[in-house]
Design a protein around this motif. Structure first.
Motif, short mmCIF file in Angstrom:
data_model
loop_
_atom_site.label_atom_id
_atom_site.label_comp_id
_atom_site.label_asym_id
_atom_site.label_seq_id
_atom_site.Cartn_x
_atom_site.Cartn_y
_atom_site.Cartn_z
N THR A 1 -15.54 -19.55 -36.19
CA THR A 1 -15.06 -19.44 -37.56
C THR A 1 -14.97 -20.79 -38.26
OG1 THR A 1 -12.76 -19.57 -36.77
CG2 THR A 1 -13.71 -17.37 -37.01
N ASN A 2 -15.15 -21.86 -37.52
CA ASN A 2 -15.05 -23.21 -38.11
C ASN A 2 -16.42 -23.87 -38.16
OD1 ASN A 2 -14.99 -23.31 -35.23
ND2 ASN A 2 -14.24 -25.41 -35.31
N GLU A 3 -16.50 -24.94 -38.92
CA GLU A 3 -17.72 -25.72 -39.03
C GLU A 3 -17.52 -27.09 -38.41
OE1 GLU A 3 -18.77 -25.89 -43.13
OE2 GLU A 3 -19.20 -23.74 -43.30
N PHE B 1 -18.19 -28.03 -35.41
CA PHE B 1 -17.81 -28.04 -34.00
C PHE B 1 -18.97 -28.54 -33.14
CE2 PHE B 1 -19.67 -23.87 -34.84
CZ PHE B 1 -20.57 -23.74 -33.79
N LYS C 1 -13.80 -22.47 -32.83
CA LYS C 1 -12.64 -21.59 -32.88
C LYS C 1 -13.09 -20.17 -33.20
CE LYS C 1 -9.53 -25.27 -34.47
NZ LYS C 1 -8.57 -25.71 -35.52
#
Length: 267
Positions: A223-225, A227, A198
């Motif tokens: 921005t996320n982990e 993924f 994201k």
């Protein structure tokens, strides 16, 4: 209830007739209901082919809606309803699946990574007619990061902003899309990549429309982990130009629906 917009322009329902307006169209749109009932389409054996197509079309619209949601910053710059054209492009990918039967055809973005590589969000004023320099987008698929270089923008040479507005800024937006395949166990479509990266859109600083903007580079990372990134997905990089006007408090406020955007690259 119907409403009179101006003069004799009527919108709303009048018996079985629905009258409405759509952004990007200057004429009223009139529709009437018709066809078989929902129950008949859902259950009758004569409508099995219709149910198969409806199942595929539902997937197309859901995937397209997710892409629009993830590209919300540049979608706001569109001067027409981009849903239909984007749905049509994704449907072409689905119908290119000649292996699976109708109702179970996949959407394999990874086979057609450039399917919207030059998609325009405007019809009246195109992004390329304003910014006549090429923005370079470099996509690192393994790290799921995107680097965009904005070249020098000098008014009246390779930059032609709308003279009605005093300021402008550029926006970079990134979206990820997974391949979609039919799953016999759940009898539904499933993404091959369950957790996509994201992104947060990026704005350059406001610049007076009469000023030259120097070369600039921005790198956008997820921005996320947790993924996943790989061969079963694509990354879509888009850019837009947004106009602004000074507000009474001294700040610069974006002008709604003013600007232009396009897709730069898909990998």
């Amino acid at each position: 209830m119907g409403n009179i917009i101006s003069g004799s322009d009527f919108t709303g329902r009048l018996g079985p007739v629905s009258v409405y307006k759509m952004r990007g169209h200057d004429k009223l749109i009139i529709r009437t209901p018709g066809g078989a009932s929902k129950s008949r389409i859902k259950n009758h054996r004569n409508f099995e082919a219709t149910r198969n197509l409806n199942r595929e079309w539902k997937l197309v619209t859901e995937v397209a809606a997710k892409i629009r949601q993830n590209l919300s910053a540049i979608c706001l710059l569109a001067d027409y309803n981009v849903s239909g054209p984007l749905n049509a492009l994704i449907k072409k990918i689905q119908t290119s699946d000649i292996i699976n039967e109708k109702g179970k055809r996949s959407i394999l973005f990874s086979l057609y990574p450039d399917f919207i590589s030059s998609f325009q969000f405007n019809r009246q004023t195109l992004f390329n007619s304003i910014v006549r320099q090429q923005l370079e987008a470099v996509i690192d698929k393994s790290a799921a990061s995107v680097t965009v270089t904005v070249p020098t923008l000098q008014p009246d040479i390779h930059f032609f902003p709308n003279p009605r507005y005093a300021y402008y800024r550029l926006v970079i937006d990134i979206a990820a899309a997974s391949d979609q395949v039919w799953d016999e166990e759940s009898l539904s479509f499933k993404p091959l990549v369950s957790v996509l990266p994201k992104y947060k859109y990026f704005f350059t600083a406001w610049v007076p429309a009469s000023s030259t903007q120097a070369v600039s580079t921005c790198e956008i990372a997820p921005t996320n982990e947790g993924f996943s990134s790989g061969s079963d997905m694509i990354l879509i990089a888009g850019a837009g130009i947004q106009y602004g006007m000074p507000a009474p408090d001294g700040s610069i406020q974006p002008v709604p629906y003013a600007g232009a955007a396009r897709i730069l690259k898909c990998v």
